[in-house]
Design an enzyme around this catalytic site. Structure first.
Site, PDB file in Angstrom:
ATOM      1  CG  HIS A 103       2.195  -0.581  10.528  1.00 21.14           C
ATOM      2  ND1 HIS A 103       0.981  -0.140  11.024  1.00 21.14           N
ATOM      3  CD2 HIS A 103       2.383   0.058   9.344  1.00 21.14           C
ATOM      4  CE1 HIS A 103       0.460   0.728  10.180  1.00 21.14           C
ATOM      5  NE2 HIS A 103       1.287   0.868   9.162  1.00 21.14           N
ATOM      6  CB  CYS A 104       1.686  -5.154   6.702  1.00 18.83           C
ATOM      7  SG  CYS A 104       2.063  -5.738   5.027  1.00 18.83           S
ATOM      8  N   PRO A 105       3.314  -2.261   5.508  1.00 13.16           N
ATOM      9  CG  PRO A 105       5.377  -1.890   4.482  1.00 13.16           C
ATOM     10  CD  PRO A 105       4.743  -2.624   5.620  1.00 13.16           C
TER      11      PRO A 105
END
Length: 314
Positions: free
Chosen positions: A104-106
């Site tokens: 999950h890429c912020p």
């Protein structure tokens, strides 16, 4: 003029791939992997033990799943109430299972998985080229800044800031892009690097690797004209993947025909869930796999299947 044209090409491709990475919704497991209402009731009603194992075995027997948990259990998500496909993981941020989840890429506020992994790679590539282009074209003015060759205006600060920002982003992006290029060459995800997939007989960190060329085609597709363009061209459906292993789980369907009687690839070690026609090309030049599979199965006669226990995995 050449610099302006090149700048806007890099900028357009960077924004396009960034937009696709952000707004492409992660793909979730298809309905075949969700437990039926009766199975969910049985699972909730039965105590943990052999009864729940039987429910999960019955639900997963016709599904193309070959990976297990560390204890040998079928991978089950008690939040989404589904049997997890291979390479699928539950994202605690999105609160749902993501097909071939990488992380999950912020920075993009989205899960990077099967549906947008190609876009994420192109985003890294074009952002790196963009920063390198800015640093290269700004370098001569940055040198003049330190040699007092520029007029004393506020533009001096802008030149210094622009060069340092572009150079620092280039360094960080090059390491991240290089890492994901290595992942593509090995057909791994970030999660699989930290925890190798566990198959029926053993853990195999390279279980999904088919060789550099086929690994590359699995992410970018068969048609090279689409490789550098942020349009979806990855092979497969995200629920099943070809594997280099020769030992299949006897509890699962042994051929793709288990779910599709018209499949023409039943002699190959291929997931039971039929994929897009183009993905079959990944295995058409490896007929030795079927022969190796037959030999391996003869050597495995009499081996008992490990007990399957339900284990929640996030």
């Amino acid at each position: 003029v050449v610099c302006l044209v090149a700048y806007h090409i890099f900028f357009m491709l960077f924004v396009w791939s960034y937009w696709k990475t952000i707004f492409t919704l992660p793909m979730n497991p298809s309905k075949e992997f969700h437990l039926s209402y009766s199975d969910k009731e049985s699972l909730e009603r039965e105590p943990r033990g052999e009864s729940q194992q039987e429910v999960l075995r019955r639900a997963a027997k016709d599904l193309p799943i070959y990976t297990r948990t560390m204890s040998g259990a079928i991978r089950y998500c008690d939040r989404c109430h589904l049997v997890k496909p291979d390479r699928c993981h539950h994202c605690s941020v999105c609160d749902k299972c993501i097909l071939k989840m990488d992380h999950h890429c912020p920075w993009v506020n989205n899960c990077v998985g099967f549906s947008n992994y190609k876009f994420f790679l192109l985003f890294l590539a074009y952002s790196l080229l963009y920063c390198l282009f800015i640093a290269a074209t700004d370098l001569q003015y940055f040198i003049k800044f330190w040699t007092n060759g520029l007029p004393d205006t506020q533009a001096k600060f802008h030149i210094m800031f622009l060069f340092f920002a572009a150079a620092m982003f280039s360094v960080s992006l090059s390491s991240l892009f290089g890492y994901h290029c290595w992942l593509v060459s090995k057909n791994k995800s970030t999660l699989e690097v930290f925890r190798a997939p566990i198959f029926r007989h053993r853990t195999d960190k390279n279980g999904f690797s088919l060789g550099f060329s086929k690994n590359l085609r699995q992410v970018f597709g068969d048609e090279k004209k689409y490789w550098l363009v942020p349009v979806f061209s990855s092979l497969g459906d995200g629920c099943s993947f070809p594997t280099c292993l020769v030992n299949q789980d006897p509890e699962q369907a042994s051929t793709p025909g288990a779910l599709n009687s018209t499949s023409k690839t039943e002699n190959y070690l291929f997931p039971a869930k039929p994929l897009r026609d183009s993905q079959s090309h990944l295995l058409t030049d490896t007929p030795s796999w079927s022969e190796a599979s037959g030999k391996a199965e003869k050597g495995k006669v009499g081996m008992s299947n490990p007990a399957l226990t339900m284990e929640n995995e996030t």
